[in-house]
Write an enzyme that holds these catalytic residues in place. Structure first.
Site, mmCIF file in Angstrom:
data_model
loop_
_atom_site.group_PDB
_atom_site.id
_atom_site.type_symbol
_atom_site.label_atom_id
_atom_site.label_comp_id
_atom_site.label_asym_id
_atom_site.label_seq_id
_atom_site.Cartn_x
_atom_site.Cartn_y
_atom_site.Cartn_z
ATOM 1 N N GLU A 112 0.851 -1.198 0.000
ATOM 2 C CA GLU A 112 0.000 0.000 0.000
ATOM 3 C C GLU A 112 0.878 1.236 0.000
ATOM 4 O O GLU A 112 2.030 1.176 0.419
ATOM 5 C CB GLU A 112 -0.824 0.058 1.303
ATOM 6 C CG GLU A 112 -1.848 -1.009 1.449
ATOM 7 C CD GLU A 112 -2.421 -1.061 2.862
ATOM 8 O OE1 GLU A 112 -2.145 -0.154 3.681
ATOM 9 O OE2 GLU A 112 -3.138 -2.030 3.143
ATOM 10 N N LYS A 114 2.248 4.621 1.505
ATOM 11 C CA LYS A 114 2.365 5.133 2.867
ATOM 12 C C LYS A 114 2.049 6.622 2.823
ATOM 13 O O LYS A 114 2.881 7.432 2.399
ATOM 14 C CB LYS A 114 3.774 4.875 3.411
ATOM 15 C CG LYS A 114 3.922 5.237 4.866
ATOM 16 C CD LYS A 114 5.261 4.751 5.395
ATOM 17 C CE LYS A 114 5.403 4.991 6.884
ATOM 18 N NZ LYS A 114 5.203 6.375 7.295
ATOM 19 N N ASP A 116 1.636 10.355 3.805
ATOM 20 C CA ASP A 116 2.410 11.169 4.742
ATOM 21 C C ASP A 116 1.470 12.149 5.437
ATOM 22 O O ASP A 116 1.323 13.297 5.027
ATOM 23 C CB ASP A 116 3.509 11.919 3.979
ATOM 24 C CG ASP A 116 4.584 12.420 4.921
ATOM 25 O OD1 ASP A 116 4.522 12.094 6.122
ATOM 26 O OD2 ASP A 116 5.480 13.134 4.454
ATOM 27 N N TYR A 225 -6.777 2.185 6.424
ATOM 28 C CA TYR A 225 -5.920 1.039 6.110
ATOM 29 C C TYR A 225 -5.985 -0.087 7.140
ATOM 30 O O TYR A 225 -5.225 -1.039 7.071
ATOM 31 C CB TYR A 225 -4.468 1.473 5.889
ATOM 32 C CG TYR A 225 -3.863 2.321 7.009
ATOM 33 C CD1 TYR A 225 -3.656 1.807 8.271
ATOM 34 C CD2 TYR A 225 -3.505 3.648 6.753
ATOM 35 C CE1 TYR A 225 -3.108 2.581 9.272
ATOM 36 C CE2 TYR A 225 -2.951 4.432 7.755
ATOM 37 C CZ TYR A 225 -2.758 3.893 9.005
ATOM 38 O OH TYR A 225 -2.219 4.670 9.993
ATOM 39 N N LYS A 318 10.820 3.106 3.086
ATOM 40 C CA LYS A 318 10.774 4.571 2.995
ATOM 41 C C LYS A 318 11.563 5.059 1.789
ATOM 42 O O LYS A 318 12.672 4.581 1.532
ATOM 43 C CB LYS A 318 11.378 5.187 4.271
ATOM 44 C CG LYS A 318 10.578 4.876 5.523
ATOM 45 C CD LYS A 318 9.495 5.901 5.783
ATOM 46 C CE LYS A 318 10.082 7.124 6.401
ATOM 47 N NZ LYS A 318 9.596 7.435 7.709
ATOM 48 N N CYS A 412 23.361 45.651 7.536
ATOM 49 C CA CYS A 412 22.194 45.234 6.751
ATOM 50 C C CYS A 412 22.493 45.440 5.262
ATOM 51 O O CYS A 412 22.950 46.515 4.866
ATOM 52 C CB CYS A 412 20.978 46.048 7.171
ATOM 53 S SG CYS A 412 19.574 45.853 6.071
ATOM 54 N N CYS A 415 20.062 48.606 4.097
ATOM 55 C CA CYS A 415 20.140 49.981 4.589
ATOM 56 C C CYS A 415 21.487 50.292 5.248
ATOM 57 O O CYS A 415 21.702 51.400 5.723
ATOM 58 C CB CYS A 415 19.019 50.253 5.587
ATOM 59 S SG CYS A 415 19.264 49.406 7.149
ATOM 60 N N CYS A 430 17.808 43.330 11.457
ATOM 61 C CA CYS A 430 18.063 44.740 11.233
ATOM 62 C C CYS A 430 16.942 45.472 11.949
ATOM 63 O O CYS A 430 15.780 45.269 11.633
ATOM 64 C CB CYS A 430 18.018 45.043 9.737
ATOM 65 S SG CYS A 430 17.896 46.806 9.419
HETATM 66 S S1 IVH Z 1 -0.220 0.364 8.792
HETATM 67 C C1 IVH Z 1 0.562 -1.602 12.835
HETATM 68 N N1 IVH Z 1 -0.640 1.431 6.434
HETATM 69 O O1 IVH Z 1 2.748 5.107 8.865
HETATM 70 C C2 IVH Z 1 0.600 -0.996 11.503
HETATM 71 N N2 IVH Z 1 0.374 2.766 8.113
HETATM 72 O O2 IVH Z 1 5.242 4.427 10.430
HETATM 73 C C3 IVH Z 1 -0.090 0.283 11.453
HETATM 74 N N3 IVH Z 1 0.834 5.067 7.434
HETATM 75 O O3 IVH Z 1 1.552 5.384 12.149
HETATM 76 C C4 IVH Z 1 0.240 1.112 10.310
HETATM 77 N N4 IVH Z 1 0.049 4.891 5.379
HETATM 78 O O4 IVH Z 1 0.532 6.830 10.355
HETATM 79 C C5 IVH Z 1 -0.153 1.618 7.673
HETATM 80 N N5 IVH Z 1 -1.090 2.276 4.313
HETATM 81 C C6 IVH Z 1 -0.623 2.455 5.543
HETATM 82 C C7 IVH Z 1 -0.104 3.687 5.970
HETATM 83 C C8 IVH Z 1 0.401 3.803 7.271
HETATM 84 C C9 IVH Z 1 0.604 5.703 6.269
HETATM 85 C C10 IVH Z 1 1.502 5.671 8.612
HETATM 86 C C11 IVH Z 1 0.738 5.526 9.904
HETATM 87 C C12 IVH Z 1 1.646 4.856 10.868
HETATM 88 C C13 IVH Z 1 2.981 5.120 10.248
HETATM 89 C C14 IVH Z 1 3.947 4.049 10.651
#
Ligand code: IVH
Length: 687
Positions: A112, A114, A116, A225, A318, A412, A415, A430
């Site tokens: 999936e 992730k 942000d 999720y 990551k 500055c 000025c 300044c």
């Molecule tokens: S699963 C126990 N799925 O990433 C597992 N987390 O570093 C729970 N996050 O705190 C997390 N997208 O805020 C999961 N598709 C996704 C996610 C996701 C973003 C974030 C979430 C979590 C952090 C973990």
């Protein structure tokens, strides 16, 4: 009546369905206009029949009352975080660990995006959203239900069908799409409010706001999720044995779930998914910082279990921040509106992560020295989640001969006034208020939309006015003559006339706008409203002491100090005098609420009151022209004492401040308002 009830139900159902189509399926079936029409109709009907309003009606997303502090909630099942990996090897290790623990099993993975953003937990009971909380430390988070309820992609009620659960916990990410984030920052800039570094900070900042009405106006979204069924766990257990099935079930219940999900039979597929999205992430409308990889089978997940911090069945891959090398042509000093001088790297333009970069932040002089960044260096720059890229390091091999270390000039750049370093602050400033960089920007701020809103007084025109010495500060704007303006480049009689009229109009701006327009450091539009409400005039604000300012809710010591400093400068007082002479609004009767029995009196409350809440008491005091502060000082006129008073009571006695109890307080009010208050606890509402 029955027909109206039916009509309301029908509208609600239709709106919910459209929300679902829009946020979950991504397939809107009506235009925005039609949607708004439906919602407006519902709101109108509910207004006429308030007894029919239910808390789960789609009209109820505008935000409730502000909270003082968020209550804490315990997470029944801890919200764990994820282990991080940055390389293929580490992903392969993850797979190996799982295979050692479950040697016999056939393992499949779900990948999936992730998101942000900020993780939240939602609880639904009997199909209705009853709680929304932040992750906090994983065990305990903040109860932010009123804020969560304003997020339109989060259903207030679940879709209900036979066989679907009604009591569940949903976890997912609240986020702000990139486009909306940029728009919010532009608006913040116009208002002089804080600029967010990235969408994640904007989301976190928004969810922490105490006033859900403001949250409702911010563009937050949600993606689910994780699902935990609280009711009927055993009856429903047979239905779902995988994470993918859970995601489908979430969608069926009406929650938004990302479409960018894949079932991977091998680690090769996982790696493909990761590199695919690392390439394409710029094209997504929201920020992602990696890929989450989860074991699909729920039984296997349970067998693998968790460590104290994170599950063994999931991991985050990551993305590395995107980097590029380029030549740093020069280090420029930028003088901000309030005099802060910040170094900026001027770069040989380079294309990176979807845009051409020609500037990078250097933060401050210490940062430059620590990294030994010099003009002419080849540098590695990085674009992480933040809007502005940063310089990571210098490629020393490529350093030209005879390059010199950077030194912050002591004058500055605009000025030539002295640059001043405040203790404990990395930035230099300044402090010459007549510095053209500041004059120009101060006037720009003064005239901006959120401040005095002087139409037609843009950047280029201000520059001309300053350069032609027609104005030296914003106070001079009100002395401008039409003929002088008409003679400027690209101006004529008509545009000069329009400008004069716009300047004249601005004299009627409300007091909080004027306070904001002054450009006092740290005083944004929100603080300006607080100050205007509290003081009612520029004169009383000017005379306020730091300790008095400090006691006002929403004004911390930094703001208090900055205000005192601002009014302590002779030049600033002269400019304010010009505004006064010109007839700019310097006081508002309405705000100072003169004429009440507590006119100008300062109150402090301590202990619990019997017949009203402290909030109600504060409102009553303010309705009679008084003010409530949090600590007792020589300026305090009365201390209203309830049951079990705290240390304020003692302090009031020490200072000889008048003490009044609740009965005395109420009889004073009764006299003034010429009516009796009934013996219940709803006094504020009564009034
Ligand atoms: S699963 C126990 N799925 O990433 C597992 N987390 O570093 C729970 N996050 O705190 C997390 N997208 O805020 C999961 N598709 C996704 C996610 C996701 C973003 C974030 C979430 C979590 C952090 C973990």
């Amino acid at each position: 009546m029955k027909d109206i009830q039916k009509e309301i139900e029908k509208l609600r159902k239709e709106i919910r369905l459209n929300n679902y189509r829009y946020y979950v399926l991504n397939e809107p079936s009506v235009s925005d206009y039609e949607y708004d029409q439906m919602l407006n109709k519902l709101i109108k009907l509910e207004k006429a029949h308030p007894e029919m309003i239910t808390s789960d009606s789609p009209s109820q997303r505008v935000g409730g009352e502000p909270a003082r502090e968020f209550p804490t909630v315990n997470h029944e099942v801890p919200m764990l975080s994820l282990g991080n990996t940055y390389s293929r090897e580490e992903l392969e290790d993850f797979e190996k660990r799982i295979k050692t623990l479950l040697p016999e099993a056939d393992i499949q993975f779900v990948t999936e995006l992730k998101f942000d953003g900020i993780a939240v937990s939602l609880i639904y009971h009997n199909g209705s959203l009853v709680q929304g909380a932040t992750r906090g430390d994983g065990e305990r988070g903040d109860d932010i239900t009123p804020n969560i309820r304003t997020i339109r992609s989060i259903p207030l009620t679940l879709f209900q069908k036979k066989g679907l659960p009604t009591d569940i916990e949903v976890r997912g990410e609240v986020y702000m799409p990139k486009k909306e984030f940029n728009r919010l920052n532009r608006e913040q800039e116009v208002k002089g409010d804080r600029i967010f570094a990235n969408p994640r900070n904007a989301t976190a900042g928004t969810l922490k706001l105490q006033d859900p009405k403001i949250v409702a106006r911010r563009p937050l979204y949600f993606s689910a999720y994780f699902l935990r069924i609280i009711d009927n766990e055993s009856a429903l257990a047979g239905m779902r044995s995988t994470h993918l099935e859970n995601l489908h079930l979430l969608r069926e219940l009406g929650l938004p779930v990302s479409r960018q999900v894949a079932l991977c039979r091998t680690m090769w597929d996982v790696l493909d998914f990761c590199s695919d999205w690392e390439e394409k992430r710029e094209d997504l409308p929201y920020e992602i910082d990696g890929i989450v990889i989860k074991v699909n089978d729920l039984q296997q997940q349970a067998e693998l279990g968790s460590t104290a911090k994170s599950p063994r069945w999931a991991i985050a891959y990551k993305f590395k921040a995107k980097q590029a090398t380029t030549v740093l042509r020069a280090i420029h000093l930028q003088v901000g509106r309030t005099g802060t001088v910040t170094p900026v790297a001027v770069l040989e333009p380079v294309f990176l992560a979807g845009s051409t970069i020609s500037r990078a932040t250097l933060h401050n002089e210490y940062e430059i020295r620590r990294k030994d960044i010099r003009e002419g260096d080849t540098v590695l720059i990085e674009k992480g989640g933040d809007v502005i890229p940063k310089v990571v390091k210098v490629i020393l091999d490529k350093r030209p001969e005879k390059s010199k270390p950077f030194h912050m000039p002591d004058k500055c750049p605009v000025c030539s006034g002295p640059l001043i370093r405040t203790e404990g602050e990395a930035a230099v400033r300044c402090e010459n208020i007549a510095c053209p960089a500041q004059v120009h920007r101060r006037i720009e701020h003064f005239a901006s939309r959120g401040a005095m809103d002087i139409e037609g007084l843009g950047d280029a025109l201000i520059l001309q006015l300053v350069e032609n010495r027609l104005i030296a500060d914003y106070g001079d704007l009100y002395r401008l003559k039409k003929e002088e303006i008409a003679e400027l480049e690209r101006m004529g009689q008509k545009s000069a006339q329009n400008l004069i009229e716009a300047i004249h109009e601005s004299k009627r701006q409300a007091l909080d706008r004027v306070i904001f327009a002054l450009g006092i450091r740290y005083v944004g539009s929100t603080v300006a409203v607080v100050l205007a409400d509290y003081f009612g005039s520029i004169d009383s604000l000017k005379n306020a002491s730091q300790s008095e300012l400090d006691t006002i809710d929403g004004v911390g010591p930094t703001i208090a100090e900055s205000i005192v400093q601002f009014f302590g400068q002779k030049h600033n007082l002269e400019v304010i005098e010009k505004l006064k002479q010109a007839g700019v609004c310097m006081a508002e009767e309405r705000r100072s609420r003169r004429g009440g029995i507590f006119d100008g009196k300062m109150f402090v409350l301590t202990g619990a009151l019997d017949r009203m809440t402290r909030q109600a008491a504060s409102e009553l005091i303010e309705s009679e022209g008084g003010k409530v502060t949090s600590s007792v000082s020589g300026n305090t006129d009365y201390v209203l004492v309830g049951q079990n008073p705290g240390s304020k009571y003692q302090k009031a006695q020490d200072l000889g401040v008048a003490l009044i109890d609740e009965d005395t307080f109420i009889s004073m009010l009764e006299k003034s308002k010429k009516k009796k208050f009934p013996r219940d606890s709803q006094l504020a509402i009564e009034i």
